[in-house]
Motif scaffolding. Sequence first.
Motif, PDB file in Angstrom:
ATOM      1  N   LYS A   1       0.835  -1.183   0.000  1.00 11.24           N
ATOM      2  CA  LYS A   1       0.000   0.000   0.000  1.00 11.24           C
ATOM      3  C   LYS A   1       0.878   1.244   0.000  1.00 11.24           C
ATOM      4  CE  LYS A   1      -3.370  -2.390   2.930  1.00 11.24           C
ATOM      5  NZ  LYS A   1      -4.094  -2.343   4.234  1.00 11.24           N
ATOM      6  N   PRO A   2       0.357   2.366  -0.469  1.00 11.53           N
ATOM      7  CA  PRO A   2       1.148   3.597  -0.432  1.00 11.53           C
ATOM      8  C   PRO A   2       1.662   3.938   0.960  1.00 11.53           C
ATOM      9  CG  PRO A   2      -0.732   3.907  -1.855  1.00 11.53           C
ATOM     10  CD  PRO A   2      -0.912   2.560  -1.203  1.00 11.53           C
ATOM     11  N   GLU A   3       0.897   3.621   1.994  1.00 11.83           N
ATOM     12  CA  GLU A   3       1.335   3.908   3.351  1.00 11.83           C
ATOM     13  C   GLU A   3       2.486   3.027   3.820  1.00 11.83           C
ATOM     14  OE1 GLU A   3      -2.926   2.120   3.844  1.00 11.83           O
ATOM     15  OE2 GLU A   3      -1.801   3.250   2.334  1.00 11.83           O
ATOM     16  N   ASP A   4       2.860   2.022   3.028  1.00 11.77           N
ATOM     17  CA  ASP A   4       4.046   1.229   3.324  1.00 11.77           C
ATOM     18  C   ASP A   4       5.326   1.918   2.876  1.00 11.77           C
ATOM     19  OD1 ASP A   4       2.633  -1.012   4.430  1.00 11.77           O
ATOM     20  OD2 ASP A   4       2.162  -1.678   2.389  1.00 11.77           O
ATOM     21  N   THR A   5       5.206   3.013   2.163  1.00  9.85           N
ATOM     22  CA  THR A   5       6.375   3.743   1.692  1.00  9.85           C
ATOM     23  C   THR A   5       7.212   4.219   2.873  1.00  9.85           C
ATOM     24  OG1 THR A   5       5.305   4.469  -0.348  1.00  9.85           O
ATOM     25  CG2 THR A   5       7.161   5.771   0.432  1.00  9.85           C
ATOM     26  N   ALA A   6       8.479   3.858   2.876  1.00  6.75           N
ATOM     27  CA  ALA A   6       9.368   4.190   3.981  1.00  6.75           C
ATOM     28  C   ALA A   6      10.765   3.684   3.662  1.00  6.75           C
ATOM     29  CB  ALA A   6       8.877   3.559   5.287  1.00  6.75           C
ATOM     30  N   VAL A   7      11.714   4.104   4.472  1.00  9.99           N
ATOM     31  CA  VAL A   7      13.010   3.453   4.504  1.00  9.99           C
ATOM     32  C   VAL A   7      12.912   2.298   5.487  1.00  9.99           C
ATOM     33  CG1 VAL A   7      15.464   3.682   5.003  1.00  9.99           C
ATOM     34  CG2 VAL A   7      14.225   5.569   3.929  1.00  9.99           C
ATOM     35  N   TYR A   8      13.290   1.116   5.052  1.00  7.01           N
ATOM     36  CA  TYR A   8      13.203  -0.081   5.870  1.00  7.01           C
ATOM     37  C   TYR A   8      14.583  -0.455   6.396  1.00  7.01           C
ATOM     38  CZ  TYR A   8       8.357  -0.900   4.632  1.00  7.01           C
ATOM     39  OH  TYR A   8       6.990  -0.794   4.505  1.00  7.01           O
TER      40      TYR A   8
ATOM     41  N   GLN B   1      15.240   1.864   0.598  1.00  3.58           N
ATOM     42  CA  GLN B   1      14.039   2.631   0.316  1.00  3.58           C
ATOM     43  C   GLN B   1      12.989   1.763  -0.371  1.00  3.58           C
ATOM     44  OE1 GLN B   1      13.246   6.107   0.879  1.00  3.58           O
ATOM     45  NE2 GLN B   1      11.209   5.325   0.288  1.00  3.58           N
ATOM     46  N   VAL B   2      11.778   1.814   0.146  1.00  6.17           N
ATOM     47  CA  VAL B   2      10.622   1.184  -0.485  1.00  6.17           C
ATOM     48  C   VAL B   2       9.617   2.278  -0.802  1.00  6.17           C
ATOM     49  CG1 VAL B   2       8.665  -0.380  -0.168  1.00  6.17           C
ATOM     50  CG2 VAL B   2      10.942  -1.037   0.639  1.00  6.17           C
ATOM     51  N   THR B   3       9.251   2.386  -2.065  1.00  2.00           N
ATOM     52  CA  THR B   3       8.273   3.374  -2.495  1.00  2.00           C
ATOM     53  C   THR B   3       7.124   2.666  -3.189  1.00  2.00           C
ATOM     54  OG1 THR B   3       9.993   5.053  -2.791  1.00  2.00           O
ATOM     55  CG2 THR B   3       7.870   5.448  -3.850  1.00  2.00           C
ATOM     56  N   VAL B   4       5.921   2.866  -2.680  1.00  2.00           N
ATOM     57  CA  VAL B   4       4.720   2.263  -3.246  1.00  2.00           C
ATOM     58  C   VAL B   4       3.888   3.388  -3.841  1.00  2.00           C
ATOM     59  CG1 VAL B   4       2.729   0.792  -2.845  1.00  2.00           C
ATOM     60  CG2 VAL B   4       4.811   0.478  -1.480  1.00  2.00           C
ATOM     61  N   SER B   5       3.816   3.428  -5.145  1.00  2.00           N
ATOM     62  CA  SER B   5       3.146   4.528  -5.825  1.00  2.00           C
ATOM     63  C   SER B   5       2.721   4.093  -7.219  1.00  2.00           C
ATOM     64  CB  SER B   5       4.074   5.738  -5.924  1.00  2.00           C
ATOM     65  OG  SER B   5       3.473   6.793  -6.649  1.00  2.00           O
ATOM     66  N   SER B   6       1.612   4.647  -7.666  1.00  2.00           N
ATOM     67  CA  SER B   6       1.153   4.416  -9.021  1.00  2.00           C
ATOM     68  C   SER B   6       1.663   5.481  -9.981  1.00  2.00           C
ATOM     69  CB  SER B   6      -0.379   4.375  -9.066  1.00  2.00           C
ATOM     70  OG  SER B   6      -0.934   5.599  -8.600  1.00  2.00           O
TER      71      SER B   6
END
Length: 122
Positions: free
Chosen positions: A87-94, A117-122
């Motif tokens: 989901k977009p809200e999963d976007t973060a540095v892990y 970095q994980v980026t969840v975006s359309s």
Amino acid sequence: QLQLVESGGGLVQPGGSLRLSCTASAFTLDFFAIGWFRQAPGKEREGVSCISSYNSSANYADSVKGRFAISRDNAKNTVYLQMNSLKPEDTAVYYCAANRYDYCVNNGFAYWGQGTQVTVSS
């Protein structure tokens, strides 16, 4: 110095999947509980998941339960975080971190990676 290195991050569309890896150097992961954390822009770092070293018991934040799965491969000195239905809200540095103990203890994480970095975006 004990080191952890994360890899596998990137850009993915909502609903997609990624598998993050946390690999140790200078020590083996067999004796440490390993946790995954994340920090989104403008937010505090939060715990995502943790796996013990003695029985591989795992726990998850409510926000990722049922979507993420943590596992370890001691032969490869690596812990994984399989991330599904992103989901977009999963976007973060892990970040991955090794605990001082062989089980998941709050505030016991002493060794940290530099993050991926994980980026969840359309």
